[in-house]
Design a protein around this motif. Structure first.
Motif, PDB file in Angstrom:
ATOM      1  N   TRP A 109      -9.035   1.912  -5.929  1.00  0.00           N
ATOM      2  CA  TRP A 109      -8.342   1.154  -4.881  1.00  0.00           C
ATOM      3  C   TRP A 109      -9.328   0.257  -4.132  1.00  0.00           C
ATOM      4  O   TRP A 109      -9.336   0.178  -2.923  1.00  0.00           O
ATOM      5  CB  TRP A 109      -7.543   2.061  -3.934  1.00  0.00           C
ATOM      6  N   TYR A 110     -10.158  -0.387  -4.946  1.00  0.00           N
ATOM      7  CA  TYR A 110     -11.063  -1.428  -4.438  1.00  0.00           C
ATOM      8  C   TYR A 110     -12.064  -0.925  -3.407  1.00  0.00           C
ATOM      9  O   TYR A 110     -12.508  -1.670  -2.541  1.00  0.00           O
ATOM     10  CB  TYR A 110     -10.245  -2.636  -3.949  1.00  0.00           C
ATOM     11  N   SER A 173      -7.933 -10.020  -7.532  1.00  0.00           N
ATOM     12  CA  SER A 173      -8.096  -8.812  -6.724  1.00  0.00           C
ATOM     13  C   SER A 173      -9.005  -9.012  -5.521  1.00  0.00           C
ATOM     14  O   SER A 173      -9.246  -8.080  -4.765  1.00  0.00           O
ATOM     15  CB  SER A 173      -8.655  -7.675  -7.598  1.00  0.00           C
ATOM     16  N   LEU A 179     -14.919  -7.223  -1.152  1.00  0.00           N
ATOM     17  CA  LEU A 179     -14.232  -5.929  -1.142  1.00  0.00           C
ATOM     18  C   LEU A 179     -15.191  -4.809  -0.721  1.00  0.00           C
ATOM     19  O   LEU A 179     -14.784  -3.853  -0.061  1.00  0.00           O
ATOM     20  CB  LEU A 179     -13.663  -5.625  -2.529  1.00  0.00           C
TER      21      LEU A 179
ATOM     22  N   LEU B 124      -1.107   7.279  -5.033  1.00  0.00           N
ATOM     23  CA  LEU B 124      -0.622   6.025  -5.631  1.00  0.00           C
ATOM     24  C   LEU B 124      -0.834   6.071  -7.149  1.00  0.00           C
ATOM     25  O   LEU B 124      -1.583   5.307  -7.747  1.00  0.00           O
ATOM     26  CB  LEU B 124      -1.328   4.821  -5.009  1.00  0.00           C
ATOM     27  N   TYR B 130       2.706   1.919  -9.695  1.00  0.00           N
ATOM     28  CA  TYR B 130       2.453   0.655 -10.402  1.00  0.00           C
ATOM     29  C   TYR B 130       2.469   0.946 -11.896  1.00  0.00           C
ATOM     30  O   TYR B 130       2.525   2.109 -12.319  1.00  0.00           O
ATOM     31  CB  TYR B 130       1.098   0.056  -9.998  1.00  0.00           C
ATOM     32  N   TYR B 144       0.637  -6.072  -7.730  1.00  0.00           N
ATOM     33  CA  TYR B 144       0.557  -7.220  -6.824  1.00  0.00           C
ATOM     34  C   TYR B 144       1.934  -7.827  -6.561  1.00  0.00           C
ATOM     35  O   TYR B 144       2.287  -8.870  -7.090  1.00  0.00           O
ATOM     36  CB  TYR B 144      -0.452  -8.267  -7.333  1.00  0.00           C
ATOM     37  N   PHE B 181      -8.704  -5.682   3.793  1.00  0.00           N
ATOM     38  CA  PHE B 181      -8.049  -6.294   2.629  1.00  0.00           C
ATOM     39  C   PHE B 181      -7.911  -5.310   1.458  1.00  0.00           C
ATOM     40  O   PHE B 181      -6.873  -5.299   0.790  1.00  0.00           O
ATOM     41  CB  PHE B 181      -8.852  -7.541   2.224  1.00  0.00           C
ATOM     42  N   PRO B 182      -8.932  -4.457   1.190  1.00  0.00           N
ATOM     43  CA  PRO B 182      -8.744  -3.482   0.114  1.00  0.00           C
ATOM     44  C   PRO B 182      -7.543  -2.564   0.358  1.00  0.00           C
ATOM     45  O   PRO B 182      -6.901  -2.129  -0.600  1.00  0.00           O
ATOM     46  CB  PRO B 182     -10.047  -2.669   0.131  1.00  0.00           C
ATOM     47  N   HIS B 185      -4.050  -5.483   0.752  1.00  0.00           N
ATOM     48  CA  HIS B 185      -3.779  -6.211  -0.487  1.00  0.00           C
ATOM     49  C   HIS B 185      -4.038  -5.326  -1.703  1.00  0.00           C
ATOM     50  O   HIS B 185      -3.201  -5.200  -2.591  1.00  0.00           O
ATOM     51  CB  HIS B 185      -4.669  -7.469  -0.529  1.00  0.00           C
ATOM     52  N   GLY B 186      -5.217  -4.682  -1.719  1.00  0.00           N
ATOM     53  CA  GLY B 186      -5.652  -3.940  -2.899  1.00  0.00           C
ATOM     54  C   GLY B 186      -4.838  -2.689  -3.167  1.00  0.00           C
ATOM     55  O   GLY B 186      -4.696  -2.282  -4.320  1.00  0.00           O
ATOM     56  N   ALA B 187      -4.300  -2.074  -2.122  1.00  0.00           N
ATOM     57  CA  ALA B 187      -3.494  -0.865  -2.327  1.00  0.00           C
ATOM     58  C   ALA B 187      -2.017  -1.154  -2.037  1.00  0.00           C
ATOM     59  O   ALA B 187      -1.171  -1.068  -2.922  1.00  0.00           O
ATOM     60  CB  ALA B 187      -4.000   0.283  -1.458  1.00  0.00           C
ATOM     61  N   TYR B 190      -0.566  -4.204  -3.904  1.00  0.00           N
ATOM     62  CA  TYR B 190      -0.672  -3.888  -5.333  1.00  0.00           C
ATOM     63  C   TYR B 190       0.543  -3.091  -5.796  1.00  0.00           C
ATOM     64  O   TYR B 190       1.088  -3.341  -6.873  1.00  0.00           O
ATOM     65  CB  TYR B 190      -1.950  -3.087  -5.581  1.00  0.00           C
ATOM     66  N   VAL B 191       0.974  -2.138  -4.983  1.00  0.00           N
ATOM     67  CA  VAL B 191       2.104  -1.293  -5.382  1.00  0.00           C
ATOM     68  C   VAL B 191       3.437  -1.858  -4.908  1.00  0.00           C
ATOM     69  O   VAL B 191       4.479  -1.217  -5.078  1.00  0.00           O
ATOM     70  CB  VAL B 191       1.928   0.170  -4.905  1.00  0.00           C
ATOM     71  N   LEU B 237       1.954 -11.872  -8.290  1.00  0.00           N
ATOM     72  CA  LEU B 237       1.387 -12.143  -9.608  1.00  0.00           C
ATOM     73  C   LEU B 237       2.339 -12.996 -10.449  1.00  0.00           C
ATOM     74  O   LEU B 237       1.937 -13.955 -11.101  1.00  0.00           O
ATOM     75  CB  LEU B 237       1.122 -10.803 -10.306  1.00  0.00           C
ATOM     76  N   HIS B 263      -5.615 -15.488  -0.753  1.00  0.00           N
ATOM     77  CA  HIS B 263      -4.614 -14.694  -1.458  1.00  0.00           C
ATOM     78  C   HIS B 263      -3.309 -14.563  -0.674  1.00  0.00           C
ATOM     79  O   HIS B 263      -2.404 -13.837  -1.079  1.00  0.00           O
ATOM     80  CB  HIS B 263      -5.198 -13.328  -1.827  1.00  0.00           C
TER      81      HIS B 263
END
Lengths: 272, 272
Positions: A109-110, A173, A179, B124, B130, B144, B181-182, B185-187, B190-191, B237, B263
């Motif tokens: 998760w980044y 990403s 990140l 997750l 995802y 995403y 952001f992780p 956006h990243g978690a 993403y889902v 995406l 983003h």
């Protein structure tokens, strides 16, 4: 209180956060520690193998349990009183000795897996790793370049399932340097540790054994030249780039830019 | 496999990561859950109170234990076979129902405490949250914006010892939107979960009781208007902003910019 831990020349600490010995990370860890051992006395913290508990809780906050206060301050008091848990003290001893720190983990998760995030939460203790009080000599608190762990460098080794473009400057990403900024700048640089460029293994899922061998060689090569690599050069609080009344980058430095790259000194050179 | 969990209208989940009931976070949590309960059926995950184990390990990877493979894929297979741990299944059930998710935590080392990071790591799950396989209908994998948890929104409530300038766009510590952001956006994105603006309590250490009351009111006000707030609008995406052969933002969109703000769809509007 003086926060300052001179490293022991020739000492290193390698911290690994992966549950499996028989994994790409496990292979890289063993090969890396072996390679580094030619030049360093290498201590290791294989967090999963140690069963390291990453959850900061009352045990970290001294006595009497439950006394009110800011958690970081309470942990700092527990440190000053010698009341931290033995597993935290053991990490302090390894960190205090190491002039080279390697943090190795798969990108989940980044960011780092919880077990490594909690190593930061519990081990980078107030009074040991930094000091929020104004240091009269520096004219700033001991953080961002002047924490308790200066004169050290760190290498972050990270494996990622995604490819170089996906984690690149305009990648889907987000770019990996941004990140991981909370780790490289927010934790390592905060406590005084210089960081070299990330060592990233992209497309790390399902590497062939030839691929694993190639990555082992690449890591060995990287380690062999590490001492002469330039460091990332984040901005030092005491250099005055962040005027005290603003707590933000001086308006004349990189005007208009708001990306995380502005916190590197080299960014000024790039732009100039 | 279809990854899709229609939320139950009127359901919410509030996740808290703080060790102490009698803390600013504890007060905000109880007041927030109470306020939200007027309009929602609110489930809670008070991770410390639950003793939630944040360390993803073999128990999460199905049977037989130790079989080789990518960890996320193994966890996905364990999910498909109904072999996840009961505490993970319980979180899945709450997440699947919730149309509103609140994640509340103190900022530790510029990110969530380990106990919350590990909630992401373990909960997750591939196939639940995802799907990395190409979805023939979408023409992209389900991530995403199109993960398993679409049609939901999330509010991130974060308390920070630092002030608004230190965590602002050019602040010493990096701007909080980029630091988180992780997570956002990243978690979450993403889902498939839409995110509204962060709810930040700055200068959170040592608030007076009047300060705590003020923050409780501010949180209640925020919650009362949450349903009509705009979401953050990260790029989807499937909208084609990231050409498949590049895996990076289309060169004609915000050319030259590399900050994480690219983003967001609104970033194009800002720049245009």
């Amino acid at each position: 209180m003086t926060v300052d831990h001179p490293p022991t020349p020739g000492s290193a600490l390698w911290v690994l956060a992966h549950p499996r010995q028989d994994s790409l990370n496990g292979h890289l860890f063993r090969a890396g520690v072996e390679a580094l051992s030619r030049d360093y006395d290498v201590a290791t913290s294989d967090l999963y193998a140690m069963g390291f508990d990453p959850v900061l809780g009352e045990d970290d906050l001294g006595e009497p349990a439950g006394r009110p206060g800011n958690l970081a301050v309470l942990a700092g008091e527990a440190y000053a009183q010698g009341r931290l848990q033995p597993e935290v003290e053991a990490e302090h001893a390894k960190l205090a000795a190491a002039e080279l720190l390697v943090l190795q983990f798969p990108l989940w998760w980044y960011g780092p897996p919880a077990i490594l995030k909690g190593w930061l939460d519990r081990v980078l203790t107030d009074g040991f790793a930094y000091d929020d009080e104004l240091d009269p000599e520096l004219g700033t608190p001991r953080r961002y370049g002047d924490g308790g762990l200066t004169r050290r460098r760190a290498l972050v080794v990270v494996t990622a399932g995604e490819d170089e473009r996906t984690l690149g400057p305009r990648g889907v990403s987000g770019d990996l340097d941004s990140l991981l900024f909370p780790l490289t700048h927010g934790a390592l640089w905060y406590v005084g540790i210089d960081v070299v460029d990330l060592h990233v293994v992209h497309d790390a899922d399902g590497l062939s054994s030839a691929g694993v061998e190639r990555e082992i060689r690449r890591l060995r090569d990287r380690l062999a030249g590490l001492d002469s690599e330039p460091v990332r050069s984040f901005r030092r609080l005491r250099d005055g780039d962040y005027p005290t009344d603003l707590r933000a980058l001086h308006p004349e430095l990189l005007p208009g830019r708001t990306d995380l790259g502005i916190h590197r000194r080299s960014a000024s050179l790039d732009a100039g």
